[in-house]
Design a protein around this motif. Structure first.
Motif, PDB file in Angstrom:
ATOM      1  N   GLY A  24       0.809  -1.210   0.000  1.00 32.64           N
ATOM      2  CA  GLY A  24       0.000   0.000   0.000  1.00 32.64           C
ATOM      3  C   GLY A  24       0.842   1.259   0.000  1.00 32.64           C
ATOM      4  N   GLU A  25       1.905   1.263   0.797  1.00 36.17           N
ATOM      5  CA  GLU A  25       2.787   2.426   0.841  1.00 36.17           C
ATOM      6  C   GLU A  25       3.423   2.676  -0.524  1.00 36.17           C
ATOM      7  OE1 GLU A  25       6.932   3.727   2.997  1.00 36.17           O
ATOM      8  OE2 GLU A  25       5.515   2.506   4.159  1.00 36.17           O
ATOM      9  N   ALA A  26       3.861   1.619  -1.171  1.00 32.71           N
ATOM     10  CA  ALA A  26       4.485   1.756  -2.493  1.00 32.71           C
ATOM     11  C   ALA A  26       3.501   2.262  -3.543  1.00 32.71           C
ATOM     12  CB  ALA A  26       5.071   0.416  -2.933  1.00 32.71           C
ATOM     13  N   ALA A  27       2.231   1.876  -3.395  1.00 30.78           N
ATOM     14  CA  ALA A  27       1.227   2.224  -4.411  1.00 30.78           C
ATOM     15  C   ALA A  27       0.342   3.399  -4.005  1.00 30.78           C
ATOM     16  CB  ALA A  27       0.355   1.002  -4.699  1.00 30.78           C
ATOM     17  N   GLY A  28       0.565   3.935  -2.799  1.00 31.24           N
ATOM     18  CA  GLY A  28      -0.255   5.056  -2.349  1.00 31.24           C
ATOM     19  C   GLY A  28      -1.648   4.642  -1.897  1.00 31.24           C
ATOM     20  N   LEU A  29      -1.751   3.453  -1.298  1.00 28.09           N
ATOM     21  CA  LEU A  29      -3.040   2.919  -0.856  1.00 28.09           C
ATOM     22  C   LEU A  29      -2.972   2.516   0.610  1.00 28.09           C
ATOM     23  CD1 LEU A  29      -3.685   0.385  -3.786  1.00 28.09           C
ATOM     24  CD2 LEU A  29      -4.761   2.627  -3.521  1.00 28.09           C
ATOM     25  N   SER A  30      -4.135   2.323   1.221  1.00 26.77           N
ATOM     26  CA  SER A  30      -4.184   1.726   2.550  1.00 26.77           C
ATOM     27  C   SER A  30      -3.888   0.232   2.405  1.00 26.77           C
ATOM     28  CB  SER A  30      -5.567   1.922   3.175  1.00 26.77           C
ATOM     29  OG  SER A  30      -6.526   1.169   2.445  1.00 26.77           O
ATOM     30  N   ALA A  31      -3.553  -0.419   3.512  1.00 30.22           N
ATOM     31  CA  ALA A  31      -3.284  -1.860   3.465  1.00 30.22           C
ATOM     32  C   ALA A  31      -4.500  -2.643   2.962  1.00 30.22           C
ATOM     33  CB  ALA A  31      -2.827  -2.355   4.833  1.00 30.22           C
ATOM     34  N   PRO A  32      -5.741  -2.363   3.454  1.00 30.92           N
ATOM     35  CA  PRO A  32      -6.901  -3.106   2.937  1.00 30.92           C
ATOM     36  C   PRO A  32      -7.131  -2.879   1.435  1.00 30.92           C
ATOM     37  CG  PRO A  32      -7.459  -2.054   5.022  1.00 30.92           C
ATOM     38  CD  PRO A  32      -6.119  -1.522   4.600  1.00 30.92           C
ATOM     39  N   ALA A  33      -6.920  -1.652   0.976  1.00 32.68           N
ATOM     40  CA  ALA A  33      -7.091  -1.377  -0.457  1.00 32.68           C
ATOM     41  C   ALA A  33      -6.016  -2.100  -1.276  1.00 32.68           C
ATOM     42  CB  ALA A  33      -7.047   0.120  -0.718  1.00 32.68           C
ATOM     43  N   ALA A  34      -4.799  -2.145  -0.746  1.00 32.07           N
ATOM     44  CA  ALA A  34      -3.725  -2.860  -1.432  1.00 32.07           C
ATOM     45  C   ALA A  34      -4.053  -4.342  -1.535  1.00 32.07           C
ATOM     46  CB  ALA A  34      -2.399  -2.648  -0.699  1.00 32.07           C
ATOM     47  N   LYS A  35      -4.604  -4.907  -0.445  1.00 33.58           N
ATOM     48  CA  LYS A  35      -4.996  -6.329  -0.463  1.00 33.58           C
ATOM     49  C   LYS A  35      -6.046  -6.581  -1.534  1.00 33.58           C
ATOM     50  CE  LYS A  35      -6.985 -10.135   2.197  1.00 33.58           C
ATOM     51  NZ  LYS A  35      -7.465 -10.753   0.981  1.00 33.58           N
ATOM     52  N   ARG A  36      -7.062  -5.724  -1.610  1.00 33.93           N
ATOM     53  CA  ARG A  36      -8.121  -5.903  -2.626  1.00 33.93           C
ATOM     54  C   ARG A  36      -7.538  -5.844  -4.032  1.00 33.93           C
ATOM     55  NH1 ARG A  36     -10.885  -2.705   1.068  1.00 33.93           N
ATOM     56  NH2 ARG A  36     -10.517  -0.808  -0.154  1.00 33.93           N
ATOM     57  N   ARG A  37      -6.659  -4.873  -4.276  1.00 32.80           N
ATOM     58  CA  ARG A  37      -6.061  -4.736  -5.616  1.00 32.80           C
ATOM     59  C   ARG A  37      -5.165  -5.935  -5.934  1.00 32.80           C
ATOM     60  NH1 ARG A  37      -6.733   0.794  -7.914  1.00 32.80           N
ATOM     61  NH2 ARG A  37      -5.350   0.113  -9.565  1.00 32.80           N
ATOM     62  N   LEU A  38      -4.383  -6.358  -4.950  1.00 31.79           N
ATOM     63  CA  LEU A  38      -3.515  -7.514  -5.171  1.00 31.79           C
ATOM     64  C   LEU A  38      -4.346  -8.764  -5.431  1.00 31.79           C
ATOM     65  CD1 LEU A  38      -0.602  -8.597  -5.239  1.00 31.79           C
ATOM     66  CD2 LEU A  38      -0.826  -9.055  -2.804  1.00 31.79           C
ATOM     67  N   ASP A  39      -5.397  -8.964  -4.655  1.00 32.90           N
ATOM     68  CA  ASP A  39      -6.286 -10.116  -4.872  1.00 32.90           C
ATOM     69  C   ASP A  39      -6.885 -10.086  -6.276  1.00 32.90           C
ATOM     70  OD1 ASP A  39      -5.773 -11.032  -2.317  1.00 32.90           O
ATOM     71  OD2 ASP A  39      -7.684 -10.330  -1.470  1.00 32.90           O
ATOM     72  N   ARG A  40      -7.252  -8.889  -6.752  1.00 28.13           N
ATOM     73  CA  ARG A  40      -7.821  -8.773  -8.100  1.00 28.13           C
ATOM     74  C   ARG A  40      -6.772  -9.112  -9.152  1.00 28.13           C
ATOM     75  NH1 ARG A  40      -7.598  -4.856 -11.547  1.00 28.13           N
ATOM     76  NH2 ARG A  40      -7.145  -3.217 -10.062  1.00 28.13           N
ATOM     77  N   LEU A  41      -5.531  -8.670  -8.959  1.00 27.41           N
ATOM     78  CA  LEU A  41      -4.464  -8.994  -9.908  1.00 27.41           C
ATOM     79  C   LEU A  41      -4.216 -10.501  -9.969  1.00 27.41           C
ATOM     80  CD1 LEU A  41      -2.026  -6.062  -9.102  1.00 27.41           C
ATOM     81  CD2 LEU A  41      -3.198  -6.452 -11.279  1.00 27.41           C
ATOM     82  N   VAL A  42      -4.333 -11.158  -8.827  1.00 28.82           N
ATOM     83  CA  VAL A  42      -4.182 -12.615  -8.799  1.00 28.82           C
ATOM     84  C   VAL A  42      -5.381 -13.284  -9.470  1.00 28.82           C
ATOM     85  CG1 VAL A  42      -4.064 -14.644  -7.293  1.00 28.82           C
ATOM     86  CG2 VAL A  42      -2.681 -12.621  -6.767  1.00 28.82           C
ATOM     87  N   ALA A  43      -6.595 -12.821  -9.151  1.00 24.56           N
ATOM     88  CA  ALA A  43      -7.809 -13.424  -9.710  1.00 24.56           C
ATOM     89  C   ALA A  43      -7.877 -13.300 -11.231  1.00 24.56           C
ATOM     90  CB  ALA A  43      -9.053 -12.793  -9.072  1.00 24.56           C
ATOM     91  N   THR A  44      -7.386 -12.193 -11.770  1.00 27.81           N
ATOM     92  CA  THR A  44      -7.422 -12.004 -13.228  1.00 27.81           C
ATOM     93  C   THR A  44      -6.271 -12.688 -13.941  1.00 27.81           C
ATOM     94  OG1 THR A  44      -6.182  -9.926 -13.130  1.00 27.81           O
ATOM     95  CG2 THR A  44      -8.609  -9.771 -13.016  1.00 27.81           C
ATOM     96  N   GLY A  45      -5.311 -13.203 -13.164  1.00 26.07           N
ATOM     97  CA  GLY A  45      -4.173 -13.888 -13.777  1.00 26.07           C
ATOM     98  C   GLY A  45      -3.015 -12.975 -14.111  1.00 26.07           C
TER      99      GLY A  45
END
Length: 145
Positions: A24-45
């Motif tokens: 989140g710090e690297a991307a300018g997001l909160s930790a929960p928002a970073a988790k959601r984005r990371l989960d989406r990147l994994v889900a989409t492949g």
């Protein structure tokens, strides 16, 4: 994919064990928002998995070989990859033109370890036979860009 996703990917490429707070710090997001984005990147492949990078020199793996791989039938590159990726001594594998189907770069601690690893390659279901050359000295080892 946007610049935030790219920052997330850069962060996990640097360290696959980064915390959600670090991502989140690297991307300018909160930790929960970073988790959601990371989960989406994994889900989409977009991110297919996470791995550990091993320093083979720290393990004492200094014996190296290039192994030509000849397959049974006509397996797909994905089938060959599946058979090779479970062998940690295989540090690089490429399909190639010519008589061999693939060339595999292997590292091991000594000749006996290398022989055992090559035997595991030969036992893979899609592999018919191999031909190996052992590296005596490395003349050039340029970093890749």
């Amino acid at each position: 994919m946007d610049t935030i996703d790219e920052e997330i990917i850069r962060c996990v490429l640097r360290n696959a064990r980064s915390t959600y707070a670090e991502i989140g710090e690297a991307a300018g997001l909160s930790a929960p928002a970073a988790k959601r984005r990371l989960d989406r990147l994994v889900a989409t492949g977009a991110i297919r998995g996470f791995t550990a990078l091993i320093d083979t020199r720290a393990l004492g793996w200094r014996t190296e070989a290039y192994v030509e791989v000849y397959c049974k039938g006509n397996p797909s590159p994905a089938e060959l990859q599946r058979d090779l990726e479970g062998i940690p001594e295989v540090v690089e594998a490429c399909t190639v033109s010519g008589a061999a189907d693939a060339v595999v770069h292997m590292l091991a601690k000594d000749i006996a370890h290398l022989e055992q690893a090559i035997q595991r390659v030969r036992e893979a279901p899609v592999i018919d036979r191999t031909e190996s050359v052992i590296v005596l000295s490395r003349l050039l080892d340029r970093p890749r860009l």
